[in-house]
Design a protein around this motif. Sequence first.
Motif, PDB file in Angstrom:
ATOM      1  N   ALA A  33       0.653  -1.105  -0.077  1.00 20.59           N
ATOM      2  CA  ALA A  33       0.160   0.123   0.022  1.00 20.59           C
ATOM      3  C   ALA A  33       0.874   1.223   0.146  1.00 20.59           C
ATOM      4  CB  ALA A  33      -0.861   0.001   1.115  1.00 20.59           C
ATOM      5  N   MET A  34       0.010   2.479  -0.295  1.00 23.80           N
ATOM      6  CA  MET A  34       0.857   3.902  -0.273  1.00 23.80           C
ATOM      7  C   MET A  34       0.112   4.863   0.240  1.00 23.80           C
ATOM      8  SD  MET A  34       2.096   5.425  -3.856  1.00 23.80           S
ATOM      9  CE  MET A  34       0.575   5.487  -4.451  1.00 23.80           C
ATOM     10  N   TRP A  35       0.701   5.608   1.042  1.00 21.86           N
ATOM     11  CA  TRP A  35       0.043   6.941   1.142  1.00 21.86           C
ATOM     12  C   TRP A  35       0.567   8.183   0.177  1.00 21.86           C
ATOM     13  CZ3 TRP A  35       0.929   4.066   5.965  1.00 21.86           C
ATOM     14  CH2 TRP A  35      -0.217   3.930   6.668  1.00 21.86           C
ATOM     15  N   ASP A  36      -0.238   8.782  -0.458  1.00 22.50           N
ATOM     16  CA  ASP A  36       0.359   9.565  -1.649  1.00 22.50           C
ATOM     17  C   ASP A  36      -0.182  10.957  -1.102  1.00 22.50           C
ATOM     18  OD1 ASP A  36       1.377  11.140  -3.849  1.00 22.50           O
ATOM     19  OD2 ASP A  36      -0.084   9.759  -5.138  1.00 22.50           O
ATOM     20  N   PHE A  37       0.951  11.914  -0.932  1.00 25.09           N
ATOM     21  CA  PHE A  37       0.607  13.239  -0.604  1.00 25.09           C
ATOM     22  C   PHE A  37       0.586  14.149  -1.688  1.00 25.09           C
ATOM     23  CE2 PHE A  37       1.918  11.751   3.695  1.00 25.09           C
ATOM     24  CZ  PHE A  37       1.201  12.306   4.462  1.00 25.09           C
ATOM     25  N   ASN A  38       0.799  13.580  -2.945  1.00 28.91           N
ATOM     26  CA  ASN A  38       0.676  14.353  -4.236  1.00 28.91           C
ATOM     27  C   ASN A  38       1.755  15.441  -4.361  1.00 28.91           C
ATOM     28  OD1 ASN A  38      -1.897  13.055  -4.981  1.00 28.91           O
ATOM     29  ND2 ASN A  38      -2.915  14.173  -3.384  1.00 28.91           N
ATOM     30  N   GLN A  39       2.704  15.093  -3.917  1.00 29.98           N
ATOM     31  CA  GLN A  39       3.848  16.020  -4.179  1.00 29.98           C
ATOM     32  C   GLN A  39       4.634  16.099  -5.310  1.00 29.98           C
ATOM     33  OE1 GLN A  39       5.548  15.975   0.036  1.00 29.98           O
ATOM     34  NE2 GLN A  39       3.979  17.107   0.994  1.00 29.98           N
ATOM     35  N   LYS A  49       2.793   4.841 -10.684  1.00 28.79           N
ATOM     36  CA  LYS A  49       2.593   3.556 -11.927  1.00 28.79           C
ATOM     37  C   LYS A  49       2.263   2.288 -11.417  1.00 28.79           C
ATOM     38  CE  LYS A  49       5.680   1.487 -15.328  1.00 28.79           C
ATOM     39  NZ  LYS A  49       7.156   1.715 -16.023  1.00 28.79           N
ATOM     40  N   LEU A  50       2.800   2.011 -10.052  1.00 25.05           N
ATOM     41  CA  LEU A  50       2.428   0.729  -9.612  1.00 25.05           C
ATOM     42  C   LEU A  50       1.102   0.794  -9.223  1.00 25.05           C
ATOM     43  CD1 LEU A  50       5.527   0.204  -6.977  1.00 25.05           C
ATOM     44  CD2 LEU A  50       5.054  -1.011  -9.001  1.00 25.05           C
ATOM     45  N   ALA A  51       0.480   1.806  -8.983  1.00 28.05           N
ATOM     46  CA  ALA A  51      -1.004   1.956  -8.399  1.00 28.05           C
ATOM     47  C   ALA A  51      -1.759   1.670  -9.912  1.00 28.05           C
ATOM     48  CB  ALA A  51      -1.528   3.112  -8.066  1.00 28.05           C
ATOM     49  N   ARG A  52      -1.354   2.137 -10.883  1.00 33.46           N
ATOM     50  CA  ARG A  52      -2.075   1.988 -12.205  1.00 33.46           C
ATOM     51  C   ARG A  52      -1.876   0.448 -12.560  1.00 33.46           C
ATOM     52  NH1 ARG A  52       0.759   6.981 -13.519  1.00 33.46           N
ATOM     53  NH2 ARG A  52       2.039   5.738 -14.577  1.00 33.46           N
ATOM     54  N   MET A  53      -1.029  -0.105 -12.107  1.00 35.74           N
ATOM     55  CA  MET A  53      -1.099  -1.761 -12.677  1.00 35.74           C
ATOM     56  C   MET A  53      -1.376  -2.400 -11.593  1.00 35.74           C
ATOM     57  SD  MET A  53       3.391  -1.274 -13.611  1.00 35.74           S
ATOM     58  CE  MET A  53       3.084  -2.923 -14.251  1.00 35.74           C
ATOM     59  N   LYS A 159       9.405  -3.729 -13.139  1.00 33.92           N
ATOM     60  CA  LYS A 159       8.277  -3.118 -13.821  1.00 33.92           C
ATOM     61  C   LYS A 159       8.680  -1.782 -14.425  1.00 33.92           C
ATOM     62  CE  LYS A 159       5.119  -6.110 -13.086  1.00 33.92           C
ATOM     63  NZ  LYS A 159       4.947  -6.962 -14.413  1.00 33.92           N
ATOM     64  N   PHE A 160      10.203  -1.447 -14.299  1.00 38.66           N
ATOM     65  CA  PHE A 160      10.775  -0.125 -14.568  1.00 38.66           C
ATOM     66  C   PHE A 160      12.109  -0.330 -15.143  1.00 38.66           C
ATOM     67  CE2 PHE A 160       8.250   0.492 -10.796  1.00 38.66           C
ATOM     68  CZ  PHE A 160       7.700   1.800 -11.072  1.00 38.66           C
ATOM     69  N   SER A 161      12.354   0.401 -16.300  1.00 38.30           N
ATOM     70  CA  SER A 161      13.525   0.030 -17.250  1.00 38.30           C
ATOM     71  C   SER A 161      14.543   0.152 -16.446  1.00 38.30           C
ATOM     72  CB  SER A 161      13.341   0.962 -18.431  1.00 38.30           C
ATOM     73  OG  SER A 161      13.448   2.466 -17.986  1.00 38.30           O
ATOM     74  N   TRP A 162      14.638   1.074 -15.427  1.00 37.21           N
ATOM     75  CA  TRP A 162      15.815   1.282 -14.677  1.00 37.21           C
ATOM     76  C   TRP A 162      16.127   0.495 -13.544  1.00 37.21           C
ATOM     77  CZ3 TRP A 162      14.119   2.703 -10.006  1.00 37.21           C
ATOM     78  CH2 TRP A 162      12.952   3.413  -9.943  1.00 37.21           C
ATOM     79  N   GLY A 163      14.997  -0.549 -13.072  1.00 33.87           N
ATOM     80  CA  GLY A 163      14.823  -0.959 -11.952  1.00 33.87           C
ATOM     81  C   GLY A 163      16.026  -1.874 -11.528  1.00 33.87           C
ATOM     82  N   HIS A 164      16.516  -2.681 -12.514  1.00 33.08           N
ATOM     83  CA  HIS A 164      17.832  -3.509 -12.384  1.00 33.08           C
ATOM     84  C   HIS A 164      19.020  -2.688 -11.926  1.00 33.08           C
ATOM     85  CE1 HIS A 164      19.995  -2.130 -15.913  1.00 33.08           C
ATOM     86  NE2 HIS A 164      19.019  -2.028 -16.185  1.00 33.08           N
ATOM     87  N   SER A 165      19.110  -1.481 -12.229  1.00 31.51           N
ATOM     88  CA  SER A 165      20.249  -0.810 -11.526  1.00 31.51           C
ATOM     89  C   SER A 165      20.265  -0.425 -10.191  1.00 31.51           C
ATOM     90  CB  SER A 165      19.993   0.712 -12.402  1.00 31.51           C
ATOM     91  OG  SER A 165      20.368   0.665 -13.610  1.00 31.51           O
ATOM     92  N   PHE A 166      19.084  -0.589  -9.576  1.00 31.76           N
ATOM     93  CA  PHE A 166      18.954  -0.481  -8.017  1.00 31.76           C
ATOM     94  C   PHE A 166      19.644  -1.723  -7.408  1.00 31.76           C
ATOM     95  CE2 PHE A 166      16.816  -1.343  -4.093  1.00 31.76           C
ATOM     96  CZ  PHE A 166      17.517  -0.188  -3.347  1.00 31.76           C
ATOM     97  N   LEU A 167      19.489  -2.921  -7.855  1.00 33.41           N
ATOM     98  CA  LEU A 167      20.077  -4.045  -7.444  1.00 33.41           C
ATOM     99  C   LEU A 167      21.745  -4.046  -7.835  1.00 33.41           C
ATOM    100  CD1 LEU A 167      17.441  -6.980  -7.699  1.00 33.41           C
ATOM    101  CD2 LEU A 167      18.169  -5.550  -5.802  1.00 33.41           C
ATOM    102  N   ASP A 168      22.137  -3.602  -9.024  1.00 34.33           N
ATOM    103  CA  ASP A 168      23.367  -3.378  -9.388  1.00 34.33           C
ATOM    104  C   ASP A 168      24.129  -2.553  -8.423  1.00 34.33           C
ATOM    105  OD1 ASP A 168      22.886  -4.960 -11.782  1.00 34.33           O
ATOM    106  OD2 ASP A 168      22.431  -3.234 -13.040  1.00 34.33           O
ATOM    107  N   LEU A 169      23.554  -1.423  -8.010  1.00 35.28           N
ATOM    108  CA  LEU A 169      24.378  -0.629  -6.920  1.00 35.28           C
ATOM    109  C   LEU A 169      24.249  -0.938  -5.689  1.00 35.28           C
ATOM    110  CD1 LEU A 169      22.797   2.929  -8.377  1.00 35.28           C
ATOM    111  CD2 LEU A 169      25.177   2.065  -8.653  1.00 35.28           C
ATOM    112  N   ASN A 170      23.202  -1.947  -5.328  1.00 40.04           N
ATOM    113  CA  ASN A 170      22.910  -2.157  -3.940  1.00 40.04           C
ATOM    114  C   ASN A 170      23.115  -3.520  -3.390  1.00 40.04           C
ATOM    115  OD1 ASN A 170      22.395   0.849  -2.831  1.00 40.04           O
ATOM    116  ND2 ASN A 170      20.808   0.599  -4.456  1.00 40.04           N
ATOM    117  N   GLU A 171      23.293  -4.417  -4.292  1.00 41.45           N
ATOM    118  CA  GLU A 171      22.995  -5.882  -3.879  1.00 41.45           C
ATOM    119  C   GLU A 171      23.772  -6.341  -2.887  1.00 41.45           C
ATOM    120  OE1 GLU A 171      21.139  -9.808  -6.352  1.00 41.45           O
ATOM    121  OE2 GLU A 171      22.585  -8.495  -7.417  1.00 41.45           O
TER     122      GLU A 171
END
Length: 222
Positions: A33-39, A49-53, A159-171
């Motif tokens: 879930a997510m609280w969205d403050f529309n900022q 994007k996750l909500a739309r999916m 679900k994001f084209s750049w998502g794999h980079s997060f694990l590349d940087l932090n795995e």
Amino acid sequence: MDSFSKNFDENLNLDSSSSEEISDDEDVSFPVAMWDFNQCDPRKCSGRKLARMKLIKPLKIKQKFHGVVLTPMGFKCISPEDKEIILAKGIAVVDCSWAKVDETPIASLKTNHGRLLPFLVAANPINYGKPFQLSCVEALAAAMYIVGFKSNARYYLNKFSWGHSFLDLNEELLDKYALCSNSENVVKVQNQYLEEVENDQKLRRDMPDFPPSESESSDEGT
């Protein structure tokens, strides 16, 4: 995985889980879930994007969530000991602008299990390379990975084209956090890592600039 949102309302009120041992490579269903403050820019917001999916459930500001909540107002750091809470009651994230955190009424959210994330580096296009400034999907994936739901984490990041980079940087660092038994140990691993980075940077700054060797000088003159 598509059952996450479909089962959200049913799972939200569960008080416990009687699950068997779960493999890190196994997809697990729990509320997200997510609280969205529309900022944030809606075109760039990973949470929306996750909500739309249908992979995340938007919450109203005064709506209570019984699971783990990733928030700057967290009481302690996320750790593998939070696995059963997430499995039983889910995980939520607070979506707000980092530039407006101080003026956002995060403290008014109804949470019982507020959690902070340890040191990680963002890979999203807006804050690439910046520590702590993770997008919604990065925060959720990091928490999932640390508690042991690695397959779920990869599913969301993919679900994001750049998502794999997060694990590349932090795995490597995520794997260390995932081996910890509790929040205190996660913080110790974080501090040890930051100390090592600081010492390495200091060592590089203190290294003298050696003059070129005789052979290098000869090469430059030819």
